[in-house]
Design an enzyme around this catalytic site. Sequence first.
Site, PDB file in Angstrom:
ATOM      1  N   GLU A 169      69.155  59.883  43.767  1.00 16.96           N
ATOM      2  CA  GLU A 169      69.792  60.438  42.566  1.00 16.96           C
ATOM      3  C   GLU A 169      68.565  60.536  41.520  1.00 16.96           C
ATOM      4  OE1 GLU A 169      70.135  58.629  39.897  1.00 16.96           O
ATOM      5  OE2 GLU A 169      69.778  56.809  41.275  1.00 16.96           O
TER       6      GLU A 169
ATOM      7  N   GLU B 238      66.814  56.695  42.297  1.00 13.59           N
ATOM      8  CA  GLU B 238      66.072  57.586  43.285  1.00 13.59           C
ATOM      9  C   GLU B 238      66.336  57.541  44.597  1.00 13.59           C
ATOM     10  OE1 GLU B 238      62.209  57.546  40.320  1.00 13.59           O
ATOM     11  OE2 GLU B 238      61.936  57.168  42.506  1.00 13.59           O
TER      12      GLU B 238
END
Length: 356
Positions: free
Chosen positions: A179, A322
């Site tokens: 994300e 991430e």
Amino acid sequence: MGDWSLEQVREHIGTIRLLDTAAAQAAAAYLDTLTKPPGSLGKLEALAIQLAGITGEMKPVLTKKSVVVMAGDHGVCEEGVSAFPSEVTPQMVLNFLNGGAAVNVLARQAGADVQCVDIGVAVELTHERLLARNIRRGTANMAKGPAMSREEAVRSVLTGAEIAAELVRQGTQLFITGEMGIGNTTPSAAILSVLSGRPPAETAGRGTGITDEKLLHKIQVLEQAIRINRPRADDPIDVLAKVGGLEIGGLAGLILGAAAQGRPVVIDGFISSAAAFIATAINPAVLPYLIASHVSQESGHRLLLQELGLSPMLEMDMRLGEGTGGVLSLHLVDAACRIMQEMATFESAGVSGGAT
């Protein structure tokens, strides 16, 4: 779509099958024939058994792995809850797409693809490799009202499930959640507070590295958001709409969709685990498909993993997100598979077995 019930969301995504107990039992029995004391490879053995149960194969081969980085912005950043400005979200999306972020580096090392999805970035982005699925240009400020409508929350979940189905059609055998969204530890902490009943003082962390003063302010913002919106703990879609993020909804849908397609999902850090908490609240059958990669430095992450009943493989003091911790743990997933495929048995190696 706006009035969809949990049952309708579950039905639309599809049935999540129980794990294949015969394959899992066969894997467990086979592990005990290998040249080692029973259980001596610890979590690697548990992972091998879990992967057998998910895939239905005693010796699964998981060659095509996809990291799905969901990106969205958050109106609550207006309250000064992050050390970084919202402009960083679209800038980092382009960094992912151009292969320059930490998750790209670690994914290349692990042999995984990185797919980046704009599900809620506040500005328009164009790139040939971007999966453009924008539902709205960032959430509203949850400290002043709902982050999004129920319809938008449902759409975020269904979008994630659709992306999972698309990638399975393209050959993906294992998913890793990732994300990007400046401010997204705040909605994640709110989700943990509402679904677990824990106060924000326990669930809020420092995110990108805020000061003690800003942390106290963040806790007050969380308390205000929960007080104003009154999200219903018995309805995860309501929680997502009131205090969630679009990328969190997208990841929850990705997790549910991957499980409905019979694919394992490696969960990354705090935000990914908040999405997993939403996913398990929508359909508890998803839980056996989840693999916890690591526990991050974000204080609420360990609490989230405890709520989910998941044991992380790594503790690396990471707090980047991430999908970085998820990708790093792929080396252990590969190790579990290779143990099953390549290790000699007592019989084949001519080694005397231990007393049973």
